[in-house]
Design an enzyme around this catalytic site. Structure first.
Site, PDB file in Angstrom:
ATOM      1  N   GLY A 100      22.294 -23.806  25.484  1.00  0.00           N
ATOM      2  CA  GLY A 100      23.336 -24.737  25.883  1.00  0.00           C
ATOM      3  C   GLY A 100      22.890 -26.176  25.750  1.00  0.00           C
ATOM      4  N   SER A 173      25.231 -34.109  35.568  1.00  0.00           N
ATOM      5  CA  SER A 173      24.798 -33.182  34.515  1.00  0.00           C
ATOM      6  C   SER A 173      23.944 -33.934  33.524  1.00  0.00           C
ATOM      7  CB  SER A 173      26.000 -32.565  33.796  1.00  0.00           C
ATOM      8  OG  SER A 173      25.589 -31.893  32.612  1.00  0.00           O
ATOM      9  N   ASP A 321      18.091 -25.492  37.832  1.00  0.00           N
ATOM     10  CA  ASP A 321      17.629 -24.359  37.023  1.00  0.00           C
ATOM     11  C   ASP A 321      16.692 -23.432  37.783  1.00  0.00           C
ATOM     12  OD1 ASP A 321      19.054 -24.889  34.736  1.00  0.00           O
ATOM     13  OD2 ASP A 321      17.470 -26.075  33.802  1.00  0.00           O
TER      14      ASP A 321
END
Length: 442
Positions: A100, A173, A321
């Site tokens: 991604g 993000s 993460d």
């Protein structure tokens, strides 16, 4: 039956972790080193490059765009930069596998090129949301289209001109921020991104190392187009996301201690250390040096009695993460751990909230999925079978659970571990985890 692959981990219960070792290079920094080295002027030398599937997908895509790259040889690359306008059209769609990061960053980098490109990936990547990056790029004038569902394939056509914008991100993000900054290198005027919370800042640091005109002012990051970029030497530190599995494993094991050397300690990535310490983990940090603007250090971890906590919201983007392995720590802690404000976990390689809750429940732990997080009640962990659903971080997180479980744990769907941590099984075995890998019947 395995999901998204036939690789299976079996972890026998008990054991402990001990020794001194280094985890593979940081995946986020490896991606960015290849991308910026490719569009800089001159030869960029990279050491410590992560030879995992995701970073290799970025490297292969850059080669397809006409960039000459020597290596990797034991983590070393030499990139012959072509300058910001030297990329060439690829002969076919760029296949970015499961990455991604590659897809979102390339969407920004390629939005300002004078040729058309299509970005595709594996079955998992083609389901992941892309509009949160394509929509602000379109505001800059990019000609970029998703599939009807807002997913890949991404089709990028040459834009008449990109223009700098002032964009306030609705959700923090690093991937979206980075895509806009990379597009900003090709835009007229200045591109400014404002974040609602801090996210990892590897792009800003590396842009500065390559000489780009970038400025950071609190939550605002801006870049000016057409500024020259020169080649730089990049030393990639060990990935703290990979170190996190061993931080948790050593914390919940019955004995021993581990030392991890040359780990990246970027303050936008150390949320996992802060959270584990709040839970009572015994983690000693020794700062060593700084490489290409990235702080590096040594971590030593010993077993500890962990306590459940309410995870502070300001730490969520700094550990996004690492939550699968933090959930394993929570399962082994006394009391309740609650996470909120982490809806991004729903759209990772898997729905990490749902998959982790299902797996923990299968091992006897009370885990209640929430819309934007999870509630975990620590307790006795049993052996059992869990599905990683093809998610590399979930597979490695449950592998560490074997150190605290009272029976063997079998994990299906582990083939994707090599995307971020090649050699995980061998390194874990050497540290003392009773793990083996085998092919399972499809």
């Amino acid at each position: 039956m395995a999901v998204n692959g036939t690789r299976q981990f079996i972890i026998e219960s008990g054991g402990s972790l001990s020794g001194t070792f280094q985890v593979p290079g940081d995946k986020s920094i490896s991606h960015r080193a290849v991308m910026l080295g490719a569009i800089a002027e001159g030869g960029t030398e990279v050491s410590g490059f992560l030879e995992g599937d995701d970073a290799m997908a970025t490297l292969a895509a850059m080669r397809a765009l006409g960039v000459s790259i020597e290596g990797p040889h034991a983590g070393r690359l030499r990139i012959a930069g072509v300058g910001r306008h030297g990329l060439k059209p690829a002969a076919a769609a760029l296949d970015l596998g499961n990455s991604g990061t590659s897809m979102r960053l390339f969407s920004g980098l390629l939005a300002g090129q004078r040729f058309a490109t299509q970005l595709v990936g594996d079955q998992s990547l083609m389901r992941r949301p892309m509009r949160r990056v394509t929509e602000p790029l379109s505001q800059m004038g990019a000609m970029i289209q998703t599939a009807a569902q807002g997913t890949a394939p991404l089709s990028i056509e040459p834009a008449a001109a990109l223009r700098g914008i002032d964009y306030s991100m609705p959700v923090a993000s690093a991937q979206v921020k980075s895509a806009l900054l990379l597009a900003g290198l090709y835009a007229e005027g200045r591109t400014r991104v404002t974040e609602p919370a801090v996210s990892r800042d590897h792009t800003e640091r590396m842009l500065q190392a390559f000489g780009a005109d970038v400025a950071v002012d609190g939550p605002h990051v801006s870049v000016t187009g057409d500024a020259p970029m020169e080649a730089a030497a990049v030393s990639v530190p060990g990935d703290i996301s990979s170190a996190a599995f061993f931080l948790v494993g050593a914390s919940i094991a019955g004995g021993g201690s581990i030392t991890l050397t040359h780990v990246g300690l970027n303050p936008t990535r150390t949320g996992v250390i802060d959270i584990l310490r709040r839970m009572g983990a015994r983690i000693h940090v020794e700062a060593d040096e700084t490489d290409a603007g990235e702080p590096v250090g040594t971590l030593t971890v010993e077993p500890a009695a962990l306590q459940g906590i309410d995870i502070p919201p300001e730490l969520v983007p700094l550990a996004i993460d690492e939550f699968p392995t933090i959930f394993i720590a929570a399962a082994c802690a006394t009391g309740v751990t609650t996470l909120r404000g982490a809806e991004e976990l729903r759209v990772k390689e898997s729905d990490r909230i749902a998959v982790m809750a299902e797996g923990l429940t299968a091992l006897g732990i009370e885990a209640e999925p929430l819309a934007d997080g999870i509630r975990i009640v620590g307790g006795a962990m049993h052996g059992g079978a869990v599905q990683a659903q093809g998610d590399h971080r979930i597979a490695m997180a449950f592998a560490m659970a074997g150190l605290a479980a009272d029976g063997a744990i079998t994990i299906d769907g582990c083939a994707e571990v090599d995307t971020s941590f090649p050699g995980f099984v061998e390194l874990a075995q050497g540290a003392g985890l009773r793990i083996r890998s085998q092919e399972s019947a499809a």
